[in-house]
Design a protein around this motif. Structure first.
Motif, PDB file in Angstrom:
ATOM      1  N   THR A 115      86.520 136.996   2.824  1.00 17.26           N
ATOM      2  CA  THR A 115      86.042 138.219   2.199  1.00 17.26           C
ATOM      3  C   THR A 115      86.113 139.359   3.202  1.00 17.26           C
ATOM      4  N   ARG A 116      86.339 140.565   2.676  1.00 15.90           N
ATOM      5  CA  ARG A 116      86.400 141.759   3.515  1.00 15.90           C
ATOM      6  C   ARG A 116      85.332 142.736   3.028  1.00 15.90           C
ATOM      7  N   ASP A 117      84.531 143.224   3.967  1.00  8.55           N
ATOM      8  CA  ASP A 117      83.527 144.244   3.690  1.00  8.55           C
ATOM      9  C   ASP A 117      83.716 145.337   4.731  1.00  8.55           C
ATOM     10  N   GLY A 118      84.444 146.382   4.341  1.00  2.00           N
ATOM     11  CA  GLY A 118      84.825 147.397   5.320  1.00  2.00           C
ATOM     12  C   GLY A 118      85.783 146.791   6.324  1.00  2.00           C
ATOM     13  N   ASP A 119      85.425 146.832   7.602  1.00  6.44           N
ATOM     14  CA  ASP A 119      86.251 146.231   8.648  1.00  6.44           C
ATOM     15  C   ASP A 119      85.789 144.830   9.029  1.00  6.44           C
ATOM     16  N   ALA A 120      84.741 144.339   8.366  1.00  2.48           N
ATOM     17  CA  ALA A 120      84.214 143.015   8.684  1.00  2.48           C
ATOM     18  C   ALA A 120      84.927 141.955   7.843  1.00  2.48           C
ATOM     19  N   ILE A 121      85.489 140.946   8.517  1.00  4.38           N
ATOM     20  CA  ILE A 121      86.188 139.857   7.851  1.00  4.38           C
ATOM     21  C   ILE A 121      85.370 138.574   8.012  1.00  4.38           C
ATOM     22  N   SER A 122      85.081 137.921   6.877  1.00  3.84           N
ATOM     23  CA  SER A 122      84.373 136.644   6.903  1.00  3.84           C
ATOM     24  C   SER A 122      85.334 135.539   6.470  1.00  3.84           C
ATOM     25  N   VAL A 123      85.401 134.469   7.257  1.00  2.00           N
ATOM     26  CA  VAL A 123      86.284 133.341   6.956  1.00  2.00           C
ATOM     27  C   VAL A 123      85.447 132.071   6.923  1.00  2.00           C
ATOM     28  N   ASP A 124      85.526 131.342   5.804  1.00  2.00           N
ATOM     29  CA  ASP A 124      84.785 130.092   5.639  1.00  2.00           C
ATOM     30  C   ASP A 124      85.764 129.009   5.207  1.00  2.00           C
ATOM     31  N   VAL A 125      85.949 127.992   6.029  1.00  2.00           N
ATOM     32  CA  VAL A 125      86.870 126.892   5.733  1.00  2.00           C
ATOM     33  C   VAL A 125      86.067 125.602   5.624  1.00  2.00           C
ATOM     34  N   LYS A 126      86.160 124.934   4.471  1.00  2.11           N
ATOM     35  CA  LYS A 126      85.425 123.689   4.245  1.00  2.11           C
ATOM     36  C   LYS A 126      86.380 122.621   3.728  1.00  2.11           C
ATOM     37  N   PRO A 127      86.472 121.469   4.422  1.00  2.00           N
ATOM     38  CA  PRO A 127      85.914 121.217   5.751  1.00  2.00           C
ATOM     39  C   PRO A 127      86.655 122.023   6.824  1.00  2.00           C
ATOM     40  N   ARG A 128      85.977 122.274   7.926  1.00  2.00           N
ATOM     41  CA  ARG A 128      86.569 123.059   9.005  1.00  2.00           C
ATOM     42  C   ARG A 128      87.727 122.318   9.649  1.00  2.00           C
ATOM     43  N   TYR A 129      88.664 123.096  10.164  1.00  2.00           N
ATOM     44  CA  TYR A 129      89.736 122.510  10.970  1.00  2.00           C
ATOM     45  C   TYR A 129      89.146 122.012  12.286  1.00  2.00           C
ATOM     46  N   ALA A 130      89.752 120.981  12.843  1.00  2.00           N
ATOM     47  CA  ALA A 130      89.323 120.492  14.157  1.00  2.00           C
ATOM     48  C   ALA A 130      89.588 121.534  15.229  1.00  2.00           C
ATOM     49  N   THR A 131      90.647 122.322  15.043  1.00  2.00           N
ATOM     50  CA  THR A 131      90.974 123.406  15.956  1.00  2.00           C
ATOM     51  C   THR A 131      91.548 124.556  15.157  1.00  2.00           C
ATOM     52  N   PHE A 132      91.341 125.753  15.642  1.00  2.00           N
ATOM     53  CA  PHE A 132      91.929 126.935  15.011  1.00  2.00           C
ATOM     54  C   PHE A 132      93.091 127.475  15.828  1.00  2.00           C
ATOM     55  N   GLY A 133      93.692 126.573  16.636  1.00  2.00           N
ATOM     56  CA  GLY A 133      94.890 126.917  17.375  1.00  2.00           C
ATOM     57  C   GLY A 133      94.608 127.482  18.754  1.00  2.00           C
ATOM     58  N   ASP A 134      95.664 127.561  19.533  1.00  2.43           N
ATOM     59  CA  ASP A 134      95.571 128.089  20.890  1.00  2.43           C
ATOM     60  C   ASP A 134      96.800 128.965  21.164  1.00  2.43           C
ATOM     61  N   PRO A 135      96.654 130.298  21.046  1.00  6.26           N
ATOM     62  CA  PRO A 135      95.395 131.011  20.785  1.00  6.26           C
ATOM     63  C   PRO A 135      95.059 131.055  19.305  1.00  6.26           C
ATOM     64  N   ALA A 136      93.776 131.245  19.008  1.00  6.45           N
ATOM     65  CA  ALA A 136      93.343 131.475  17.635  1.00  6.45           C
ATOM     66  C   ALA A 136      93.551 132.947  17.278  1.00  6.45           C
ATOM     67  N   ALA A 137      93.625 133.240  15.993  1.00  8.00           N
ATOM     68  CA  ALA A 137      93.772 134.633  15.543  1.00  8.00           C
ATOM     69  C   ALA A 137      92.537 135.434  15.930  1.00  8.00           C
ATOM     70  N   THR A 138      92.743 136.650  16.382  1.00  4.52           N
ATOM     71  CA  THR A 138      91.638 137.524  16.765  1.00  4.52           C
ATOM     72  C   THR A 138      91.102 138.256  15.535  1.00  4.52           C
ATOM     73  N   GLU A 139      89.921 138.840  15.687  1.00  3.31           N
ATOM     74  CA  GLU A 139      89.341 139.608  14.589  1.00  3.31           C
ATOM     75  C   GLU A 139      90.223 140.791  14.231  1.00  3.31           C
ATOM     76  N   GLU A 140      90.792 141.436  15.221  1.00  5.58           N
ATOM     77  CA  GLU A 140      91.679 142.573  14.958  1.00  5.58           C
ATOM     78  C   GLU A 140      92.920 142.129  14.184  1.00  5.58           C
ATOM     79  N   GLN A 141      93.476 140.991  14.547  1.00  4.46           N
ATOM     80  CA  GLN A 141      94.639 140.477  13.827  1.00  4.46           C
ATOM     81  C   GLN A 141      94.299 140.133  12.385  1.00  4.46           C
ATOM     82  N   LYS A 142      93.132 139.549  12.165  1.00  2.50           N
ATOM     83  CA  LYS A 142      92.703 139.222  10.805  1.00  2.50           C
ATOM     84  C   LYS A 142      92.572 140.485   9.954  1.00  2.50           C
ATOM     85  N   ARG A 143      91.964 141.528  10.525  1.00  2.00           N
ATOM     86  CA  ARG A 143      91.759 142.768   9.774  1.00  2.00           C
ATOM     87  C   ARG A 143      93.077 143.408   9.370  1.00  2.00           C
TER      88      ARG A 143
END
Length: 262
Positions: free
Chosen positions: A106-134
């Protein structure tokens, strides 16, 4: 006198030009290696004023159903600003024989919320940054973004950063076969034929990066150039997936311009 003016204003408003929603529903047959049937795909695109939604449905079948399953139900909603879609919500559930995973963003202005169920064991290396998500599209509305640009410019040019809750990649469109004609699945008209490449950016592990370097994820997308439409929907795709390519060939085409009551 004031009440009379209000009444006249209400009467005039009631006779204002009605709004219209532009809707495309496209069904595809999916084949691996160009011949083996592996399921069905459906995309539904709706533009209603400055709002939009994209619904994706994938049902595995055919040869793939003999040894696996991957069904997908996804929806993206948002607004069109500056000629491009900006998502406000994205929900996708992917189900295999072993598990089901739901990603909600979900996006609320510039705030991005991410909910993954079940969660991944890893979100990668490197993981996506908040700026990249926006600054990214989601995997559903990136199709609308590409279609809006194709309809407006009639060219295959664009780099569309895409984020699915874990993986961040650039969906790159470049010149392919140019403008041609297609008669298939109920569509008979001009198409813009483009090459498509997925360029990994973040969210991947070392093994995935090595595989993508060995087998670059490249494909194709054809856009239907429909007169007086805002979007050129994809009517043929060659999707780059692990170990193979999946062809989506159009089997059913429906388009409507629906009057919307206020």
């Amino acid at each position: 006198m004031k009440s009379l003016a209000i009444a006249l204003g209400a009467l005039l408003f009631s006779f204002a030009a009605p709004a219209h929603a532009e809707r495309f529903s496209l069904d595809y047959q999916a084949h691996a290696f160009g011949v083996a049937p592996v399921g069905k795909v459906r995309f539904d695109f709706t533009i209603d004023g400055e709002g939009y939604d994209v619904i994706t449905t994938v049902r595995s079948g055919g040869a793939y159903a003999l040894y696996g399953k991957q069904d997908v139900d996804g929806k993206s909603e948002g607004v069109i600003a500056g000629g491009l879609p900006r998502w406000t919500s994205y929900v996708t559930t992917t189900a295999t024989k072993k598990k089901s995973r739901t990603t909600t963003m979900t996006r609320d202005g510039d705030a991005i919320s991410v909910d993954v169920k079940p969660r991944y064991a890893t979100f990668g290396d490197p993981a996506a940054t908040e700026e990249q998500k926006r600054g990214s599209y989601d995997p559903n509305n990136v199709l609308m973004a590409m279609g809006l640009v194709a309809q407006r410019t009639r060219t295959c040019e664009g780099r569309f950063p895409t984020f699915d809750g874990r993986y961040l990649y650039d969906t790159v469109i470049s010149e392919g076969g140019g403008i041609g004609r297609m008669k298939e699945g109920g569509y008979d008209g001009p198409v813009l034929k483009c090459n498509m490449q997925l360029v990994p950016i973040a969210g991947y592990d070392a093994r995935q990066r090595a595989e993508q370097k060995k087998n670059p994820p490249v494909g194709e997308v054809w856009f239907a150039l429909v007169d007086n439409a805002r979007i050129a929907p994809p009517v043929k795709l060659l999707l780059p997936v692990t170990l193979t390519k999946v062809n989506l060939t159009l089997s059913n085409w429906r388009v409507s311009n629906v009057q919307v009551s206020d």
